[in-house]
Scaffold this motif. Structure first.
Motif, short mmCIF file in Angstrom:
data_model
loop_
_atom_site.label_atom_id
_atom_site.label_comp_id
_atom_site.label_asym_id
_atom_site.label_seq_id
_atom_site.Cartn_x
_atom_site.Cartn_y
_atom_site.Cartn_z
N ASP A 5 85.93 130.71 -13.51
CA ASP A 5 85.64 130.76 -12.05
C ASP A 5 84.99 129.06 -11.48
O ASP A 5 85.91 128.33 -10.91
N LEU A 6 84.65 128.81 -12.23
CA LEU A 6 84.58 127.65 -12.08
C LEU A 6 85.01 125.94 -12.51
O LEU A 6 85.30 125.34 -11.72
N ILE A 7 85.95 126.50 -13.37
CA ILE A 7 86.92 126.42 -13.80
C ILE A 7 88.18 126.01 -12.37
O ILE A 7 88.84 124.75 -12.05
N ALA A 8 88.48 126.86 -12.04
CA ALA A 8 88.84 126.12 -10.87
C ALA A 8 88.46 125.99 -9.46
O ALA A 8 88.92 125.68 -9.00
N LYS A 9 87.50 126.43 -9.84
CA LYS A 9 86.26 126.03 -8.57
C LYS A 9 86.64 123.65 -8.59
O LYS A 9 86.95 123.41 -7.77
N PHE A 10 86.03 123.48 -9.78
CA PHE A 10 86.09 122.58 -9.52
C PHE A 10 87.14 121.35 -10.10
O PHE A 10 87.72 120.15 -10.25
N SER A 11 88.49 121.83 -10.30
CA SER A 11 90.08 121.13 -10.85
C SER A 11 90.67 121.07 -9.22
O SER A 11 91.29 120.78 -9.35
N THR A 14 89.35 114.82 -8.33
CA THR A 14 88.95 114.06 -8.75
C THR A 14 87.55 114.06 -9.08
O THR A 14 86.89 114.22 -9.71
N GLU A 15 87.26 114.24 -7.72
CA GLU A 15 85.27 113.73 -8.01
C GLU A 15 85.00 115.32 -8.50
O GLU A 15 84.06 115.14 -9.32
N ASN A 16 85.72 116.39 -7.91
CA ASN A 16 84.85 117.85 -8.46
C ASN A 16 85.39 117.68 -10.53
O ASN A 16 84.29 117.94 -10.64
N GLN A 17 86.40 117.27 -10.07
CA GLN A 17 86.41 116.98 -11.72
C GLN A 17 85.91 116.17 -12.45
O GLN A 17 85.22 116.48 -13.50
N ARG A 18 84.74 114.70 -12.02
CA ARG A 18 84.82 114.03 -12.43
C ARG A 18 82.93 115.05 -12.50
O ARG A 18 82.53 114.47 -13.56
N LYS A 19 82.60 115.25 -11.34
CA LYS A 19 81.53 116.04 -11.68
C LYS A 19 81.28 117.40 -12.36
O LYS A 19 80.44 117.34 -13.40
N ALA A 20 82.59 118.26 -12.88
CA ALA A 20 82.03 119.15 -13.91
C ALA A 20 82.81 118.17 -15.11
O ALA A 20 82.07 118.72 -15.96
N ILE A 21 83.00 117.22 -15.14
CA ILE A 21 83.07 116.32 -16.93
C ILE A 21 81.73 115.85 -16.80
O ILE A 21 81.42 116.64 -18.25
N PHE A 22 80.79 115.63 -16.10
CA PHE A 22 79.74 115.40 -16.35
C PHE A 22 78.79 116.43 -16.55
O PHE A 22 77.72 116.70 -18.31
N SER A 23 78.65 117.91 -16.02
CA SER A 23 78.14 118.33 -16.08
C SER A 23 78.59 119.43 -17.47
O SER A 23 77.51 119.72 -18.04
N THR A 24 79.83 119.31 -18.02
CA THR A 24 80.03 119.89 -19.23
C THR A 24 79.33 119.62 -20.45
O THR A 24 79.35 120.17 -21.34
#
Length: 163
Positions: A5-11, A14-24
């Motif tokens: 669910d988190l992966i789908a939400k942040f996909s 690009t801005e959401n993907q940056r946030k997800a990468i940082f969190s990851t």
């Protein structure tokens, strides 16, 4: 909410993907530290990383140099070094180049640890990365290497200074 669910939400951008990468990066670091701290009884993961750098270095590095390599302060290196010294893995000596600086020297116990105990943990690294193809490992290595350029960019911009 689960990981999918988190992966789908942040996909979605690009801005959401940056946030997800940082969190990851943060979460993965914590998970790896917890796993290896529980797995390696003689040293913590941070102590292990310090020993690895000290062992691989051709020169005796100061606390400041080691802090720069590990991404932490000189004081954190001193704390790790004090614990490793008590366990007999290192000695701490004055730098031959700067009388104000201290250097870490590995003892024979470090070599013994890597010869007799480390092979078990190398297998853990294989498990960690067995989900990747060789090409994916190469790509991940290149991208993580490039991440250091982004971190240096943050440092140059003074991000670590309090506002």
């Amino acid at each position: 909410m689960n990981l999918d669910d988190l992966i789908a939400k942040f996909s979605s951008s690009t801005e959401n993907q940056r946030k997800a990468i940082f969190s990851t990066l943060f979460i993965a670091g914590n998970k790896l530290q917890t796993l290896f701290d529980n797995r390696i009884p003689k040293v913590s993961l941070k102590q292990f990383m310090l020993l690895s750098i000290v062992r691989q270095s051709k020169e005796h590095l100061t606390f400041t140099q080691l802090g720069n390599l590990l991404g932490c302060s000189r004081q954190n290196i001193k704390k790790l070094a004090d614990a490793l010294k008590k366990k007999g893995f290192i000695t701490i000596q004055q730098s031959p180049y700067d009388t104000r600086a201290m250097c870490i020297h590995p003892t024979e116990k470090v070599n013994d640890f890597y010869v007799n105990d480390f092979s078990e943990y190398q297998q853990d690294l294989k498990y960690l990365f067995e989900v990747y193809t060789d090409k994916e490992i190469e790509t991940l290595f290149l991208l993580l290497s490039k991440l250091y350029a982004g971190i240096e960019n943050l440092e140059k911009k003074g991000v670590n200074k309090k506002r």
